[in-house]
Design a protein around this motif. Structure first.
Motif, short mmCIF file in Angstrom:
data_model
loop_
_atom_site.label_atom_id
_atom_site.label_comp_id
_atom_site.label_asym_id
_atom_site.label_seq_id
_atom_site.Cartn_x
_atom_site.Cartn_y
_atom_site.Cartn_z
N VAL A 74 0.85 -1.20 0.00
CA VAL A 74 0.00 0.00 0.00
C VAL A 74 0.88 1.24 0.00
CG1 VAL A 74 -1.74 1.31 1.27
CG2 VAL A 74 -1.84 -1.19 1.25
N TRP A 75 1.85 1.25 0.89
CA TRP A 75 2.77 2.38 1.04
C TRP A 75 3.55 2.62 -0.25
CZ3 TRP A 75 8.09 3.42 1.31
CH2 TRP A 75 8.45 4.59 1.95
N ARG A 76 4.07 1.56 -0.84
CA ARG A 76 4.85 1.69 -2.08
C ARG A 76 3.99 2.21 -3.23
NH1 ARG A 76 7.73 -3.23 -4.19
NH2 ARG A 76 8.97 -1.66 -5.25
N GLU A 77 2.75 1.74 -3.30
CA GLU A 77 1.87 2.16 -4.39
C GLU A 77 1.53 3.63 -4.28
OE1 GLU A 77 0.39 1.86 -7.87
OE2 GLU A 77 1.05 -0.02 -6.92
N LEU A 78 1.25 4.09 -3.09
CA LEU A 78 0.94 5.51 -2.89
C LEU A 78 2.16 6.38 -3.15
CD1 LEU A 78 -1.30 5.35 0.31
CD2 LEU A 78 -2.04 5.81 -2.04
N LEU A 79 3.33 5.91 -2.71
CA LEU A 79 4.56 6.67 -2.94
C LEU A 79 4.85 6.80 -4.43
CD1 LEU A 79 6.99 8.07 -1.60
CD2 LEU A 79 8.18 5.87 -1.68
N ALA A 80 4.66 5.70 -5.17
CA ALA A 80 4.87 5.74 -6.62
C ALA A 80 3.86 6.68 -7.28
CB ALA A 80 4.74 4.34 -7.21
N GLY A 81 2.64 6.67 -6.78
CA GLY A 81 1.61 7.57 -7.33
C GLY A 81 1.92 9.03 -7.10
N LEU A 82 2.74 9.32 -6.08
CA LEU A 82 3.15 10.69 -5.80
C LEU A 82 4.45 11.07 -6.50
CD1 LEU A 82 2.27 10.82 -1.99
CD2 LEU A 82 1.10 12.04 -3.83
N GLY A 83 4.96 10.16 -7.32
CA GLY A 83 6.13 10.50 -8.13
C GLY A 83 7.46 10.01 -7.61
N SER A 84 7.48 9.20 -6.55
CA SER A 84 8.75 8.69 -6.00
C SER A 84 8.69 7.17 -5.95
CB SER A 84 9.00 9.24 -4.60
OG SER A 84 9.11 10.64 -4.61
N ARG A 85 9.51 6.54 -6.76
CA ARG A 85 9.55 5.06 -6.77
C ARG A 85 10.82 4.60 -6.05
NH1 ARG A 85 5.98 2.29 -9.74
NH2 ARG A 85 4.65 3.48 -11.18
N LEU A 86 10.63 3.72 -5.06
CA LEU A 86 11.75 3.16 -4.34
C LEU A 86 11.75 1.64 -4.49
CD1 LEU A 86 11.66 5.17 -0.98
CD2 LEU A 86 13.10 5.59 -2.97
N GLY A 87 12.95 1.05 -4.44
CA GLY A 87 13.05 -0.39 -4.51
C GLY A 87 12.44 -1.07 -3.30
N LEU A 88 12.23 -2.36 -3.40
CA LEU A 88 11.57 -3.10 -2.33
C LEU A 88 12.39 -3.07 -1.04
CD1 LEU A 88 9.28 -4.93 -1.40
CD2 LEU A 88 10.54 -6.89 -2.31
N ARG A 89 13.71 -3.25 -1.13
CA ARG A 89 14.53 -3.30 0.08
C ARG A 89 14.52 -1.96 0.82
NH1 ARG A 89 19.54 -1.98 1.64
NH2 ARG A 89 20.17 -1.27 -0.44
N ILE A 90 14.69 -0.86 0.07
CA ILE A 90 14.68 0.46 0.70
C ILE A 90 13.30 0.77 1.27
CG2 ILE A 90 14.92 2.92 0.26
CD1 ILE A 90 17.01 2.21 -1.87
N SER A 91 12.26 0.44 0.51
CA SER A 91 10.90 0.69 0.98
C SER A 91 10.62 -0.07 2.27
CB SER A 91 9.88 0.28 -0.10
OG SER A 91 10.04 1.06 -1.27
N ALA A 92 11.04 -1.34 2.31
CA ALA A 92 10.80 -2.16 3.51
C ALA A 92 11.52 -1.57 4.71
CB ALA A 92 11.25 -3.59 3.25
N HIS A 93 12.74 -1.08 4.49
CA HIS A 93 13.51 -0.50 5.61
C HIS A 93 12.79 0.72 6.17
CE1 HIS A 93 16.84 0.87 8.04
NE2 HIS A 93 16.79 2.04 7.45
N ILE A 94 12.39 1.63 5.31
CA ILE A 94 11.72 2.85 5.76
C ILE A 94 10.39 2.52 6.43
CG2 ILE A 94 10.65 5.02 5.02
CD1 ILE A 94 12.72 5.17 2.79
#
Length: 313
Positions: A74-94
């Motif tokens: 959910v968090w990754r999808e919303l972040l990508a929708g706002l223009g910032s795409r992060l990899g799975l490892r970095i996203s999981a850490h944050i």
């Protein structure tokens, strides 16, 4: 060659070092509060835990982890929708480390942690702040969606208490229309003297995030269901109340932003949802076990990410 004079560290470096120490101190505080939450809950339910079959606790733990992994999406999808795409490892850490902020009174601490950690990966602070608000909104919309969809299979008492959600749900979907959201969010950013969002979030990202969040509630509801079964609850009769109860408990618990992880409100709503299918005292034990398990999972996932981050550094 003459030795170069050593002067004071640049202001930018000082601020960077101060932020790093502040993050470490905040992490220690969040970990301590999470451990306190586990200790208090565990002491209250130690005797009841002894009569829960280990396999039901193991199954509930698996679904708790799966639910948090879906929440990460959910968090990754919303972040990508706002223009910032992060990899799975970095996203999981944050995401998983910032979840410890739930145990500090005030629902905004997780958002603040995400803002600070996202800076290191060029996520604009305004995007991280908006993302935190959007995640709460989508969480609520999905929670009520799941509750309304399963309402025919819950107890008559629960339907009587929450029938009004059927009227609220269409209004919520109107409220998350991308055009309306874009205007409201950018208006709030202007009031905060921040630049507008890099790009408007679209229907695709919102609907995908909502779908992932609905899956999250289903998985976490099954976590509750396995604990209920372990305490001799009827598997058929308690399935829908377990899922609806958890979705509503978490959704309404978010309104109690001044309490760590919605303490008290979430438990009360879950007990209310289960009370029609089992004794109230047993429903209270379920709520306490689920809260303890959720805290353990938060600590486990955050700990794993901290270890991975340290090894990869």
């Amino acid at each position: 060659m003459d030795a170069q004079p050593v002067g004071p560290a640049p202001t930018g470096e000082k601020r960077s070092g101060a932020r790093a120490w502040a993050r470490r101190a905040a992490l220690v505080v969040m970990l301590a509060l999470a451990v306190v939450a586990i200790t208090r809950n565990y002491q209250a339910i130690a005797e009841d835990l002894e009569r829960i079959p280990p396999w039901t606790v193991a199954a509930a733990s698996v679904f708790a982890v799966l639910g948090m992994l879906a929440s990460l999406q959910v968090w990754r999808e919303l972040l990508a929708g706002l223009g910032s795409r992060l990899g799975l490892r970095i996203s999981a850490h944050i995401f998983f480390v910032s979840q410890l902020g739930k145990y500090v009174p005030g629902s905004l601490w997780s958002i603040v942690a995400q803002m600070e950690m996202g800076r290191e990966h060029r996520v604009p602070r305004r995007s991280a702040a908006v993302l935190g608000v959007l995640a709460l909104v989508i969480s609520g919309v999905a929670g009520i969606t799941v509750a309304v969809a399963l309402m025919p299979w819950v107890t008559p008492e629960l339907r009587h208490r929450f029938w009004w959600l059927v009227l609220v749900l269409p209004l919520l979907y109107v409220a998350i229309h991308p055009r309306l959201l874009d205007r409201v969010l950018n208006r709030l950013l202007r009031l905060a003297r921040r630049e507008p969002l890099p790009e408007a979030i679209g229907w695709r990202s919102l609907l995908k995030a909502t779908a992932w969040q609905c899956l999250t509630w289903l998985l976490l509801g099954l976590q509750v269901w396995f604990i209920v079964i372990g305490l001799d609850g009827d598997p058929v009769e308690t399935l829908a109340p377990s899922i609806v109860g958890y979705a509503l408990a978490y959704t309404l618990g978010m309104a109690a932003f001044f309490l760590p992880a919605g303490a008290g409100v979430r438990d009360a709503v879950l007990v209310l949802a289960l009370a029609g299918s089992m004794p109230t005292s047993t429903a209270l034990v379920v709520a306490l076990v689920v809260r303890c398990l959720a805290t353990l999972v938060d600590l486990l996932l955050a700990g794993i990410q901290l270890v991975i981050h340290r090894v990869a550094a």
